[in-house]
Design a protein around this motif. Sequence first.
Motif, short mmCIF file in Angstrom:
data_model
loop_
_atom_site.label_atom_id
_atom_site.label_comp_id
_atom_site.label_asym_id
_atom_site.label_seq_id
_atom_site.Cartn_x
_atom_site.Cartn_y
_atom_site.Cartn_z
N UNK A 739 39.51 48.84 25.55
CA UNK A 739 39.05 48.01 26.66
C UNK A 739 37.59 47.61 26.45
N UNK A 740 37.27 46.35 26.78
CA UNK A 740 35.90 45.85 26.76
C UNK A 740 35.63 45.14 28.07
N UNK A 741 34.57 45.56 28.77
CA UNK A 741 34.21 45.01 30.08
C UNK A 741 33.02 44.06 29.94
N UNK A 742 33.06 42.96 30.66
CA UNK A 742 31.93 42.04 30.73
C UNK A 742 31.79 41.55 32.17
N UNK A 743 30.59 41.14 32.50
CA UNK A 743 30.33 40.58 33.83
C UNK A 743 30.22 39.07 33.71
N UNK A 744 30.98 38.35 34.55
CA UNK A 744 30.99 36.89 34.49
C UNK A 744 30.02 36.26 35.47
N UNK A 745 29.78 36.90 36.62
CA UNK A 745 28.86 36.33 37.60
C UNK A 745 28.43 37.41 38.57
N UNK A 746 27.38 37.09 39.36
CA UNK A 746 26.88 38.01 40.36
C UNK A 746 25.67 38.77 39.88
N UNK A 758 38.34 52.62 29.40
CA UNK A 758 39.30 52.19 30.40
C UNK A 758 38.68 52.14 31.79
N UNK A 759 37.75 53.08 32.07
CA UNK A 759 37.08 53.11 33.37
C UNK A 759 35.63 52.70 33.22
N UNK A 760 35.13 52.03 34.23
CA UNK A 760 33.76 51.53 34.24
C UNK A 760 33.07 52.09 35.46
N UNK A 761 31.93 52.74 35.27
CA UNK A 761 31.15 53.28 36.38
C UNK A 761 29.91 52.42 36.57
N UNK A 773 30.77 39.62 42.96
CA UNK A 773 30.55 40.00 41.56
C UNK A 773 31.89 39.87 40.85
N UNK A 774 31.90 39.12 39.76
CA UNK A 774 33.14 38.90 39.01
C UNK A 774 33.06 39.68 37.70
N UNK A 775 34.02 40.57 37.49
CA UNK A 775 34.12 41.36 36.27
C UNK A 775 35.37 40.95 35.49
N UNK A 776 35.27 41.02 34.19
CA UNK A 776 36.40 40.72 33.31
C UNK A 776 36.62 41.89 32.36
N UNK A 777 37.87 42.13 32.02
CA UNK A 777 38.20 43.18 31.06
C UNK A 777 39.15 42.59 30.02
N UNK A 778 38.90 42.94 28.78
CA UNK A 778 39.81 42.58 27.69
C UNK A 778 40.47 43.85 27.18
N UNK A 779 41.80 43.84 27.16
CA UNK A 779 42.57 44.96 26.64
C UNK A 779 43.14 44.57 25.29
#
Length: 915
Positions: A739-746, A758-761, A773-779
């Motif tokens: 999993x890779x998390x990125x922030x798109x806005x906010x 897999x989890x984001x704190x 706040x918009x978050x995106x995850x790529x699996x």
Amino acid sequence: MVNLDQQGLMLVADNQSGYLKAMQDGQLLDQTSLNSYPRPESFDYENGDFKTFSLNNGDYFIVWTMTNARHAIRAARFCVKEGSFCHYDELYSSSLQSGGGNFADTVFDMDAVLLNDHVIVAWRQKLPQSESQVYAVVTDTDLSDIETFYLDDGLPAGEQVKGLGLLATSDDQVLLVRQKCCTDDASGLYLSRWTLISGWSEPQAMPLEQSDGEHFNVDQFSLLAGDTSGIANLVVVDWDSDIARVLNDVDGTWAWVDGQLNLTDATSYQFAATTNDDRLSLAYATDSGVSTYSVNDFTALLQGAPIEKDIDEYIEGLAIQPSLDDGAWVLISTDDTGYLFSHGVSGASVLHELPVSGALPFFVSAANQDQYAAVAAYETSGAVRASVERLQTSQTTPPFIDIDTPESIHPGMPFKLCGQWAVSRPVSVVRLEQTAGPVFAGLPSQGRCTTLSAPLLAQSQQADFSFTVSTAAEDQSGSGSLMLPAFEPSVYVSGPVSVLEGQQADIGVDITYNNGDTYYGPRQVSWVQLSGPQRAMVPENTDGTHVSLWGSNVTADQTAVYQASVYFPDADMTLTAQYSVLIEDSGSTVDLPPDVSLDIQPYSQWGYDMQKVTISTDVESDITLKMYGSWSMLSDGNQPQSIAAGEEPETGFTRRYVGPFSAILQQGQSIQGVVRAESLSSGLVSYYNFEVTPPPVGELDPYVTIGGDSTLPDGDTVDITAQTHSDDSGDLYDGNVQYTWTQLSGPDLGLGAGLTGQSLTVTLPQVQSPTDIVLAVQASLTDEGMSVTAQKTFTVVDDDSSGGNGPTISWDVEPYSAYGYDMNRVTFDAGNADIYMKIYGSWTMLSDGNQPVEVGAGNEPESGYGYQYVAPFSILRESGKQMDITVRAQSADTGVVSYKRIIVTDTGGSSAPLN
């Protein structure tokens, strides 16, 4: 600080923890121990010797020893694509110990150079009650081949020595310089050269006398490369006279550069030099700042230029590195400030001040490409802090964005495609897209690196990509291409040319790419006999690439011919190879173990899709099974029967074959096993390896979801979890997922260019009004060579105005009977909140008016929540069925939403993580 690269990757020696740390954008990537033999006192890592090299593939190789732990030299390699220290080893360790039981310090004046694919490390070793000696280690960059050498550099016994320098002067040659001192008629330098082929050459003394015959006393020297192979530059400093001179060496002939450097107002013995193309740049600390000099074409001294900046503080550190404009960066640090200067032909000027207030700087570093500067500070608390500044200079430098393509790509195998960049502002998002060529699953993607699977192509094709780096001001893009090779495998069979009847031989199928490398991708191997005395091949592994053959009974020598067929499912290609073996007559009839055959066919009955397994032998045999895995068996009387403990024919063979049996296998389940067939007449035994997998199904259609409340109170620290599903049934995907998390806005949550896991704190910002706040995850499904993405909008609300967290959801599942049915009654309570449900699974509902009401399309409060809770409802208790319920409760007063997930089965209910 040990190193800083253009992507902001820092390698830092942490004095408090004792680790060499790799950090990027403030995040710890990996760490490895600086010392494997702890000593009672704290280590002086910050004053240790560290040498760092950038390898051709972008990795970093680090060699070090510590000031008060100089009994050992260690090395590590940091693999950039993996984001970890992939190799670590000790190059040298002293066996000597001091009187207190600690290791004796023996390593001094360490230096190292990179020579092609080897690292040469040399040091002065001072042993108790003996003179110092010079040793060297030669290692490859994987730390798999380490050799140690004693170097006789020609210095007579009893000579005092200080200083040691190494310089690679050609592709296979290293120059070693040592200094002897300390009387006017004995001091000077000793030179020796070493090649990978012939070892060390005879040493050559070089007395340092100026043209007027006066002796030059060397207190400090710096050994630097020129712009051409074979040229070396030697800067020597006499601090007693505050004079520096430069020598250069071409093909072993040393000569003084015209002129000398009068180090006016020199103080603190801070001196540094670097080379850039055909210019040698020098800098030294003065009582009011720093001064710089240049040597042009390595032959003529140019005018020195003091930097126009009065610095009243004591200078703690000084570093110099080349810049893009034939000049150099000069970076110095004082008690609380770092200063960055630009030095060129026209002089020097201050460009930037780096605050390091409250810290004692011990090391400074300026990075290449005119984009980064750094100050690493030793805090009084014992912790190391790295203050990194990204600079946009007055010089206009075009963005350097490139795609680091892998050195070799094998069709059908995964590889990493990584972007590189050097821009002057902090990066928020990076994005990789494909613009032409064979389509790759998983693109577009976000993050520095993406794992892709090379397609199997009939002909080589070019794939084109674009790589975009987003900053707060603008987007910058670069492009890159790679050539995908054609999939042209070769298949051949290896085995003995002859087998005696009654004897066993091992046969193997070898599959290679067209360059000779072994192919490890998906394949299915089957065997058929074309001619000769009949005897089947017996699989020794489950993929059929290794088999065994028993020589049949023959009355005269005969040739048996077999054919191996290799099917490549990803390319829908089949290749064959034949194997001929001479079966030799022994002159008598021999007993043979049973000839085992196994047949697996899809089978359906009573609504179940199964695999029917049939086992047969050429002679009457007792057939037992060793079975591993996860499956359900059709109970039709033919299922394998359990063998009582202690009665197994061999350990692990706990089931007896009765007849063709049918296995019910879900996706992800399988049976791995071994057939044991013992002849009832001869007692000889055969073994047959097999694997049973689920019947073929449709293509995988995965998707990823982001769990957690959609409305969140500000200031809270929350965990946000992603789940990957196999298809629209909602079943979780059970393969490997990255999993890779990125922030798109906010408002910025500090994700940088992407976080993994897999989890984001995250800690939510303080807000005064609802903020999205918009978050995106790529699996990335590495087993499938594909990726899926999802994004979710979280609304952050003012905790004071919302009244705190969302509604509290309580639930209960209790047995219930009505109309002759045994059921479970499901109850939810969330106060005055509206309750909606997302439901997966298989169940039967009691239609008593209390069942959940289905919401029409477009009226769901949130995607997937298609049922509204009315009152406690009842479902039949049926074995094998379950109701997977995610409850969504939204406060009617504040609008804050809570979630809870419950699994209801025939035995009751249980909580489960949100998906």
